[in-house]
Design a protein around this motif. Structure first.
Motif, PDB file in Angstrom:
ATOM      1  N   VAL A 215     -40.613 -29.780   4.458  1.00  0.00           N
ATOM      2  CA  VAL A 215     -39.194 -30.105   4.334  1.00  0.00           C
ATOM      3  C   VAL A 215     -38.864 -31.378   5.109  1.00  0.00           C
ATOM      4  O   VAL A 215     -38.181 -32.280   4.616  1.00  0.00           O
ATOM      5  N   GLU A 216     -39.352 -31.467   6.338  1.00  0.00           N
ATOM      6  CA  GLU A 216     -39.059 -32.622   7.178  1.00  0.00           C
ATOM      7  C   GLU A 216     -39.685 -33.897   6.626  1.00  0.00           C
ATOM      8  O   GLU A 216     -39.074 -34.975   6.665  1.00  0.00           O
ATOM      9  N   LEU A 217     -40.895 -33.790   6.099  1.00  0.00           N
ATOM     10  CA  LEU A 217     -41.551 -34.981   5.553  1.00  0.00           C
ATOM     11  C   LEU A 217     -40.843 -35.474   4.302  1.00  0.00           C
ATOM     12  O   LEU A 217     -40.779 -36.680   4.055  1.00  0.00           O
ATOM     13  N   GLN A 218     -40.284 -34.562   3.523  1.00  0.00           N
ATOM     14  CA  GLN A 218     -39.509 -35.013   2.371  1.00  0.00           C
ATOM     15  C   GLN A 218     -38.259 -35.765   2.824  1.00  0.00           C
ATOM     16  O   GLN A 218     -37.877 -36.772   2.212  1.00  0.00           O
ATOM     17  N   ALA A 219     -37.625 -35.293   3.910  1.00  0.00           N
ATOM     18  CA  ALA A 219     -36.470 -36.024   4.444  1.00  0.00           C
ATOM     19  C   ALA A 219     -36.882 -37.407   4.924  1.00  0.00           C
ATOM     20  O   ALA A 219     -36.132 -38.380   4.774  1.00  0.00           O
ATOM     21  N   ASP A 220     -38.075 -37.533   5.505  1.00  0.00           N
ATOM     22  CA  ASP A 220     -38.584 -38.852   5.887  1.00  0.00           C
ATOM     23  C   ASP A 220     -38.773 -39.732   4.657  1.00  0.00           C
ATOM     24  O   ASP A 220     -38.469 -40.934   4.672  1.00  0.00           O
ATOM     25  N   CYS A 221     -39.293 -39.142   3.589  1.00  0.00           N
ATOM     26  CA  CYS A 221     -39.501 -39.903   2.355  1.00  0.00           C
ATOM     27  C   CYS A 221     -38.166 -40.363   1.781  1.00  0.00           C
ATOM     28  O   CYS A 221     -38.025 -41.507   1.326  1.00  0.00           O
ATOM     29  N   TYR A 222     -37.167 -39.483   1.809  1.00  0.00           N
ATOM     30  CA  TYR A 222     -35.844 -39.873   1.334  1.00  0.00           C
ATOM     31  C   TYR A 222     -35.245 -40.988   2.183  1.00  0.00           C
ATOM     32  O   TYR A 222     -34.534 -41.857   1.671  1.00  0.00           O
ATOM     33  N   ALA A 223     -35.542 -40.970   3.488  1.00  0.00           N
ATOM     34  CA  ALA A 223     -35.121 -42.091   4.333  1.00  0.00           C
ATOM     35  C   ALA A 223     -35.789 -43.378   3.870  1.00  0.00           C
ATOM     36  O   ALA A 223     -35.179 -44.458   3.883  1.00  0.00           O
ATOM     37  N   GLY A 224     -37.042 -43.258   3.434  1.00  0.00           N
ATOM     38  CA  GLY A 224     -37.735 -44.417   2.900  1.00  0.00           C
ATOM     39  C   GLY A 224     -37.130 -44.915   1.597  1.00  0.00           C
ATOM     40  O   GLY A 224     -37.080 -46.114   1.341  1.00  0.00           O
ATOM     41  N   VAL A 225     -36.645 -43.991   0.755  1.00  0.00           N
ATOM     42  CA  VAL A 225     -35.963 -44.380  -0.478  1.00  0.00           C
ATOM     43  C   VAL A 225     -34.733 -45.212  -0.155  1.00  0.00           C
ATOM     44  O   VAL A 225     -34.461 -46.236  -0.787  1.00  0.00           O
ATOM     45  N   TRP A 226     -33.971 -44.759   0.846  1.00  0.00           N
ATOM     46  CA  TRP A 226     -32.815 -45.552   1.285  1.00  0.00           C
ATOM     47  C   TRP A 226     -33.261 -46.920   1.800  1.00  0.00           C
ATOM     48  O   TRP A 226     -32.644 -47.944   1.477  1.00  0.00           O
ATOM     49  N   ALA A 227     -34.332 -46.965   2.613  1.00  0.00           N
ATOM     50  CA  ALA A 227     -34.814 -48.235   3.155  1.00  0.00           C
ATOM     51  C   ALA A 227     -35.244 -49.174   2.029  1.00  0.00           C
ATOM     52  O   ALA A 227     -35.043 -50.395   2.113  1.00  0.00           O
ATOM     53  N   HIS A 228     -35.847 -48.622   0.973  1.00  0.00           N
ATOM     54  CA  HIS A 228     -36.237 -49.435  -0.183  1.00  0.00           C
ATOM     55  C   HIS A 228     -35.014 -50.111  -0.787  1.00  0.00           C
ATOM     56  O   HIS A 228     -35.037 -51.320  -1.071  1.00  0.00           O
ATOM     57  N   ASP A 229     -33.954 -49.344  -0.980  1.00  0.00           N
ATOM     58  CA  ASP A 229     -32.733 -49.899  -1.568  1.00  0.00           C
ATOM     59  C   ASP A 229     -32.118 -50.949  -0.645  1.00  0.00           C
ATOM     60  O   ASP A 229     -31.641 -51.993  -1.110  1.00  0.00           O
ATOM     61  N   THR A 230     -32.138 -50.681   0.651  1.00  0.00           N
ATOM     62  CA  THR A 230     -31.589 -51.629   1.624  1.00  0.00           C
ATOM     63  C   THR A 230     -32.377 -52.933   1.613  1.00  0.00           C
ATOM     64  O   THR A 230     -31.802 -54.032   1.677  1.00  0.00           O
TER      65      THR A 230
END
Length: 301
Positions: A215-230
């Motif tokens: 669960v936590e690693l998926q949240a890290d990945c989603y943070a990466g999705v945001w960073a990609h967009d940024t």
């Protein structure tokens, strides 16, 4: 990170100095599950959720509609009014801009993936201690997301701890913290957190910890999705990604255990190792898609 002069979110509640008012964290944090929680009806596991999303998208159905039926409900709590951060409060302004960025990223993603508007979380600033729908929490818990009221909670003093105790300075390291907690909000919307809460009650501690890591690693990945967009919007400065990767390294379970007790106990991991947290943030950053963040299939972690 280029944040000054940009849009700030209206979804920030400033409860600092109000006393006790109402996952990511060190060493726990990340997310807090509501007391009581879901019933103990049968379930097919987290992988079942992924199947639902894929099938629904192939059929042209909004997956969120089906996922609501899986977890029973996705209640919307009435939001009380709270003062916005003062104009002179730079750090509060910073987190408000980061939250606004995540809103833009996930609104675009939800429109594209689900043909639906993104239900935005609220971010609560507090000092010392606070009561949420998930119970009482102190600053030492670290930032956390509560699915019961759909709010991210943070005491901004945590950023001093992140810089000094965990040697993870930099504004993008701080932004990563917010983006990770918003990642838990995405999991709440898609039914992952309710199913996790249901499953962990049936599992032995070691197995529940292993599921928590996913669960936590998926949240890290989603943070990466945001960073990609940024990054796509040209808002990153040189060294920003390295700041986030360093933060992921410093708050890995193995790094924290070595720092605090001098040895590592893998069965006690519940957020992921430094290498795992770096890897999944990097996957989200590189791919920029929700479906790249499948941490639940066998062999993925």
């Amino acid at each position: 990170m280029r944040w000054r002069g940009r849009r700030r979110s209206d979804n920030v509640e400033d409860r600092r100095g109000a006393g006790m008012s109402g996952g990511f964290g060190i060493p726990g944090g990340g997310m807090r599950m509501p007391r009581g929680g879901a019933g103990r009806a049968g379930f097919g596991g987290i992988g079942f959720l992924i199947v639902i999303v894929v099938v629904a998208m192939l059929l042209g159905i909004n997956p969120l509609t089906l996922l609501q039926g899986v977890d029973g409900s996705m209640p919307v709590q009435p939001q009380g009014e709270a003062p916005a951060p003062p104009e002179s409060d730079e750090m509060a302004q910073f987190v408000s801009v980061v939250l606004a960025d995540t809103e833009d990223t996930w609104q675009k993603t939800f429109q594209s993936e689900f043909d639906a508007d993104y239900p935005r979380p609220r971010l609560v600033l507090f000092t010392g201690a606070i009561r949420s729908a998930c119970g009482f929490a102190q600053s030492a818990t670290g930032p956390f997301y509560c699915p019961g009221d759909r709010k991210v909670y943070i005491d901004l003093a945590f950023y001093d701890q992140l810089r000094r105790r965990f040697q993870a300075p930099g504004d993008f390291a701080q932004a990563y913290v917010i983006a990770h907690e918003v990642g838990h909000h995405i999991q709440n919307l898609t039914g992952v957190l309710p199913k996790f809460d249901e499953m962990r009650r049936r599992l032995p501690e070691a197995e529940a910890n292993q599921l928590s890591v996913r669960v936590e690693l998926q949240a890290d990945c989603y943070a990466g999705v945001w960073a990609h967009d940024t990054a796509q919007k040209g808002l990153l400065d040189k060294g920003d990604i390295e700041e986030a990767m360093n933060a992921a390294t410093q708050i890995g379970d193995d790094a924290i255990q070595k720092r605090t007790q001098g040895y590592v106990v893998p069965d006690a991991f519940n957020h992921g190792t430094s290498a795992q947290r770096q890897r999944w943030f990097r996957i989200g950053l590189t791919e920029g898609r929700m479906d790249a963040c499948d941490t639940f299939s066998p062999g993925r972690v």
